[in-house]
Design a protein around this motif. Structure first.
Motif, mmCIF file in Angstrom:
data_model
loop_
_atom_site.group_PDB
_atom_site.id
_atom_site.type_symbol
_atom_site.label_atom_id
_atom_site.label_comp_id
_atom_site.label_asym_id
_atom_site.label_seq_id
_atom_site.Cartn_x
_atom_site.Cartn_y
_atom_site.Cartn_z
ATOM 1 N N GLY A 98 0.824 -1.206 0.000
ATOM 2 C CA GLY A 98 0.000 0.000 0.000
ATOM 3 C C GLY A 98 0.858 1.256 0.000
ATOM 4 O O GLY A 98 0.587 2.222 -0.718
ATOM 5 N N GLY A 99 1.956 1.223 0.781
ATOM 6 C CA GLY A 99 2.845 2.373 0.827
ATOM 7 C C GLY A 99 3.695 2.529 -0.420
ATOM 8 O O GLY A 99 4.043 3.649 -0.808
ATOM 9 N N ALA A 100 4.022 1.414 -1.063
ATOM 10 C CA ALA A 100 4.903 1.457 -2.238
ATOM 11 C C ALA A 100 4.142 1.432 -3.558
ATOM 12 O O ALA A 100 4.761 1.498 -4.622
ATOM 13 C CB ALA A 100 5.870 0.274 -2.193
ATOM 14 N N ARG A 101 2.825 1.320 -3.504
ATOM 15 C CA ARG A 101 2.025 1.097 -4.713
ATOM 16 C C ARG A 101 2.286 2.130 -5.796
ATOM 17 O O ARG A 101 2.561 1.797 -6.962
ATOM 18 C CB ARG A 101 0.536 1.083 -4.359
ATOM 19 C CG ARG A 101 -0.379 0.822 -5.553
ATOM 20 C CD ARG A 101 -1.791 1.222 -5.222
ATOM 21 N NE ARG A 101 -1.880 2.616 -4.843
ATOM 22 C CZ ARG A 101 -1.849 3.630 -5.706
ATOM 23 N NH1 ARG A 101 -1.694 3.400 -6.997
ATOM 24 N NH2 ARG A 101 -1.935 4.872 -5.287
ATOM 25 N N GLU A 102 2.203 3.403 -5.446
ATOM 26 C CA GLU A 102 2.355 4.451 -6.459
ATOM 27 C C GLU A 102 3.757 4.442 -7.062
ATOM 28 O O GLU A 102 3.933 4.638 -8.275
ATOM 29 C CB GLU A 102 2.041 5.816 -5.849
ATOM 30 C CG GLU A 102 0.569 6.011 -5.529
ATOM 31 C CD GLU A 102 0.268 7.418 -5.076
ATOM 32 O OE1 GLU A 102 1.207 8.228 -4.961
ATOM 33 O OE2 GLU A 102 -0.912 7.716 -4.821
ATOM 34 N N GLU A 103 4.764 4.208 -6.228
ATOM 35 C CA GLU A 103 6.140 4.171 -6.719
ATOM 36 C C GLU A 103 6.343 2.999 -7.674
ATOM 37 O O GLU A 103 6.990 3.129 -8.721
ATOM 38 C CB GLU A 103 7.107 4.073 -5.534
ATOM 39 C CG GLU A 103 8.569 4.207 -5.931
ATOM 40 C CD GLU A 103 9.493 4.111 -4.730
ATOM 41 O OE1 GLU A 103 10.685 4.395 -4.893
ATOM 42 O OE2 GLU A 103 9.021 3.740 -3.634
ATOM 43 N N ILE A 104 5.764 1.838 -7.333
ATOM 44 C CA ILE A 104 5.893 0.670 -8.207
ATOM 45 C C ILE A 104 5.137 0.902 -9.512
ATOM 46 O O ILE A 104 5.618 0.558 -10.598
ATOM 47 C CB ILE A 104 5.406 -0.598 -7.484
ATOM 48 C CG1 ILE A 104 6.300 -0.901 -6.273
ATOM 49 C CG2 ILE A 104 5.405 -1.790 -8.432
ATOM 50 C CD1 ILE A 104 5.804 -2.046 -5.406
ATOM 51 N N ALA A 126 4.724 3.657 -10.965
ATOM 52 C CA ALA A 126 5.457 4.661 -11.754
ATOM 53 C C ALA A 126 6.633 4.070 -12.508
ATOM 54 O O ALA A 126 7.037 4.599 -13.551
ATOM 55 C CB ALA A 126 5.931 5.793 -10.844
ATOM 56 N N ILE A 127 7.228 2.965 -12.015
ATOM 57 C CA ILE A 127 8.398 2.387 -12.688
ATOM 58 C C ILE A 127 8.032 1.181 -13.547
ATOM 59 O O ILE A 127 8.905 0.480 -14.047
ATOM 60 C CB ILE A 127 9.484 1.983 -11.666
ATOM 61 C CG1 ILE A 127 8.974 0.869 -10.733
ATOM 62 C CG2 ILE A 127 9.958 3.187 -10.873
ATOM 63 C CD1 ILE A 127 10.058 0.270 -9.855
ATOM 64 N N ASN A 128 6.749 0.948 -13.734
ATOM 65 C CA ASN A 128 6.268 -0.199 -14.503
ATOM 66 C C ASN A 128 6.485 0.053 -16.007
ATOM 67 O O ASN A 128 5.684 0.710 -16.650
ATOM 68 C CB ASN A 128 4.790 -0.426 -14.189
ATOM 69 C CG ASN A 128 4.130 -1.480 -15.033
ATOM 70 O OD1 ASN A 128 2.915 -1.513 -15.119
ATOM 71 N ND2 ASN A 128 4.904 -2.366 -15.645
ATOM 72 N N ASP A 177 2.161 0.079 -18.563
ATOM 73 C CA ASP A 177 0.783 0.474 -18.303
ATOM 74 C C ASP A 177 0.559 0.971 -16.881
ATOM 75 O O ASP A 177 -0.571 1.237 -16.483
ATOM 76 C CB ASP A 177 -0.181 -0.674 -18.621
ATOM 77 C CG ASP A 177 0.224 -1.980 -17.954
ATOM 78 O OD1 ASP A 177 1.315 -2.035 -17.358
ATOM 79 O OD2 ASP A 177 -0.551 -2.944 -18.043
ATOM 80 N N GLY A 178 1.637 1.109 -16.107
ATOM 81 C CA GLY A 178 1.560 1.807 -14.824
ATOM 82 C C GLY A 178 0.614 1.211 -13.805
ATOM 83 O O GLY A 178 -0.022 1.948 -13.053
ATOM 84 N N ARG A 194 -4.215 6.998 -18.523
ATOM 85 C CA ARG A 194 -3.297 7.269 -17.428
ATOM 86 C C ARG A 194 -2.398 8.465 -17.700
ATOM 87 O O ARG A 194 -1.985 9.159 -16.787
ATOM 88 C CB ARG A 194 -2.446 6.028 -17.143
ATOM 89 C CG ARG A 194 -3.050 5.118 -16.107
ATOM 90 C CD ARG A 194 -2.102 3.994 -15.796
ATOM 91 N NE ARG A 194 -2.030 3.052 -16.881
ATOM 92 C CZ ARG A 194 -2.828 2.003 -17.013
ATOM 93 N NH1 ARG A 194 -3.757 1.787 -16.137
ATOM 94 N NH2 ARG A 194 -2.700 1.183 -18.034
ATOM 95 N N THR A 195 -2.066 8.700 -18.978
ATOM 96 C CA THR A 195 -1.149 9.786 -19.275
ATOM 97 C C THR A 195 -1.871 11.102 -19.527
ATOM 98 O O THR A 195 -1.244 12.142 -19.611
ATOM 99 C CB THR A 195 -0.312 9.445 -20.520
ATOM 100 O OG1 THR A 195 -1.180 9.144 -21.618
ATOM 101 C CG2 THR A 195 0.557 8.229 -20.254
#
Length: 560
Positions: free
Chosen positions: A22-28, A30-32, A38-39, A334-335
């Motif tokens: 949950g804490g790392a979701r946005e960061e992960i 973003a690097i997808n 597809d983020g 998303r973009t």
């Protein structure tokens, strides 16, 4: 204080992993960038683990109702974790994670069964964990049609190898696995060209590092290790400068020009049929992952012909919970940059007709699939998709109150002002949407919507699946049950006649408007009969009919 590897540790592992992802979701997210940029890798991993955690919690809750002192054993807990991950797996990385957990559960479960009660008193936690991590890697490679190094598979392999050469107890082995995974994660830009170009580590691998860190926390009885960096400067610099070690030369796998669709479904089929399916889907597309066993499989593939991928599943067995995502439209959405709107409504609804109705009313819709209630992560995603400073959340189901409350809390932590109106039925949500006015002050709008929902009595007509005791007496399988405000009030043999009795009981307390929401396959003649019945017995009451398309309830009734 170190914890023993038992059912409590499995539950704690799920909880820690959910918090970490949950804490790392946005960061992960973003690097997808691989296999498709597809983020959504962080979100998919979160939803996969959330499903696993729910399954484990359900096992504990079931034992709690059995009486004091009843507790699940290790075998039961890990089987629930693996099954929950399998049925809730999302995306490429989520599906692989589910198979990693399944491989580990095979070893844990066998040890728990050998212990008798499964309390973990008789096994060596360190040796068990080493075997489990090795089996996880073997299982994952079995599920992936064309393994690629520099991905979550490489990270999982490094974790297992580090565990195998580390002495000590269970927490020490878990820490070694986490550290080995962390080292392998930092090397992924040197192994996979697309990662090196982007200057990031593998998103799925980073998610696995978070999950292994949660295992450390569960066994060590303390906080998890520090979070892994998404873009290790040394590895990215090495790749860009051409300084990667020769043995880790980057693989030139393209990440963007792939198939148009992602297809995922659960499949009931035997092993022989699945073997044929693998060959067929491998010829159709790429990123093929087929995981599971014992007759239940999770199928994931990227293809240009989504229909052919589903047809292949139909030929192999019984596919269900089919999800088809078009990469182009998802990436475009998303973009796209939008200025946040001031206020939005997020509504959870069953059935395509209800979804279309709420969408037309301006709500952001979370469509409920038959037999698959939405996870809190899906509701949070919908709040984000609404892109509003203020959000009114309508769960429209009493069973979703805790899920919706968790989603509201997470959205508030992200800076969104969220009001949760505890609607218990879609007809209450429809009533709330009818009085929604974005131009009003937020508190005034919420009060008006809450008042409208609260003034709407609701009923559902469902078909009994088995003999059972109810508040209205004993029902038999096939009987039509009329539930008023959640309680069985009428038992009948035929839908329309039972609905007439329900309407009469509800309108005896007064009412000005009746809303009828027809379920899938319910003929229009039923609505016509009920409209005539209302006109004949309640002259001042208006009736409105919607074709909802929901499956669980044959008919939903609202009285305002």
């Amino acid at each position: 204080m170190p914890h023993q590897l038992d059912a409590d540790a499995v539950r704690a592992w799920c909880a820690h992993a959910l918090d970490a992802l949950g804490g790392a979701r946005e960061e992960i997210d973003a690097i997808n960038v691989y296999p498709v940029a597809d983020g959504d890798t962080g979100t998919n991993l979160y939803l996969t683990v959330e499903s696993a955690a729910r399954a484990v919690d359900a096992v504990f809750d079931g034992h709690a109702t059995s009486g004091p002192g009843s507790r699940p054993g290790l075998a039961e807990a890990v089987r629930a974790m693996a099954h929950g991950a399998l049925i809730g797996a999302r995306g490429n990385s989520g599906t692989i994670l589910a198979q990693l957990l399944r491989g580990m559960s095979e070893v844990f479960s066998a040890a728990g069964d050998a212990d008798g009660a499964g309390d973990g008193d008789h096994h060596d936690d360190a040796a068990l964990l080493r075997r489990a991590l090795r089996r996880a890697v073997e299982s994952a490679y079995e599920g992936v049609a064309r393994p690629v190094e520099g991905t979550v598979l490489s990270v999982a392999t490094a974790a297992a190898e580090a565990a195998e050469v580390t002495p000590g107890d269970g927490p020490a082995v878990a820490r070694a696995a986490h550290e080995g995974a962390l080292t392998a994660l930092a090397a992924t830009p040197c192994q996979l060209e697309v990662l090196g170009r982007a200057g990031v580590v593998d998103a799925g691998g980073k998610g696995l590092v978070e999950v292994l860190g949660a295992l450390v926390a569960a066994l060590a009885g303390g906080p998890g290790p520090a979070r892994a960096a998404a873009a290790p400067d040394r590895a990215a610099h090495d790749w860009l400068a051409g300084g990667c070690p020769a043995e880790a030369a980057g693989t030139g796998v393209p990440a963007d020009d792939g198939p148009a669709f992602e297809v995922i479904y659960l499949l009931e089929a035997d092993d022989a049929a699945v073997a044929r399916l693998r060959a067929r889907l491998d010829a159709l597309g790429e990123s093929l992952v087929v995981v599971g066993g014992d007759g239940l499989w999770n199928v994931h593939v990227h293809v240009d012909d989504a229909g052919a991928a589903v047809e292949a599943g139909i030929d192999a067995g019984r596919p269900y919970r089919v999800r088809i995502t078009h990469f182009g439209s998802a990436a475009t959405e998303r973009t796209r940059v939008h200025e946040p709107v001031q206020r939005a409504v997020v509504a959870v609804v069953p059935g395509e007709g209800l979804a279309a109705l709420c969408d037309e009313a301006g709500a952001t819709v979370v469509a409920v699939r038959p037999g698959e209630p939405p996870a809190s992560g899906e509701l949070v995603q919908a709040v984000r998709r609404a892109n509003a400073r203020e959000v009114v959340l309508l769960p429209n189901d009493a069973d979703l109150r805790h899920t919706a409350a968790a989603a509201a809390e997470q959205a508030r932590a992200e800076g969104v002002r969220v009001a949760l109106i505890p609607t218990r039925s879609p007809v209450q949500g429809i009533a709330a949407l009818a009085v929604h006015e974005p131009g009003r002050r937020f508190d005034e709008d919420v009060v008006a919507m809450t008042s409208a929902a609260g003034a709407t009595r609701h009923a559902e007509l469902v078909v009994a699946e088995r003999q059972s005791w109810t508040m209205a007496g004993v029902c038999q399988a096939g009987d039509v049950l009329g539930l008023i405000d959640g309680d069985v009030a009428v038992i009948g043999a035929e839908l329309a006649a039972t609905a007439e009795t329900v309407l009469d009981r509800m309108l005896a307390a007064g009412g000005e408007m009746v809303t009828l929401v027809l379920g899938a396959d319910v003929p229009d003649a039923v609505a016509d009969r009920l409209q005539r019945h209302v006109r004949g017995g309640h002259l001042a009451v208006d009736t409105v009919v919607y074709r909802g398309g929901q499956h669980a309830a044959r008919l939903i009734i609202g009285v305002e």
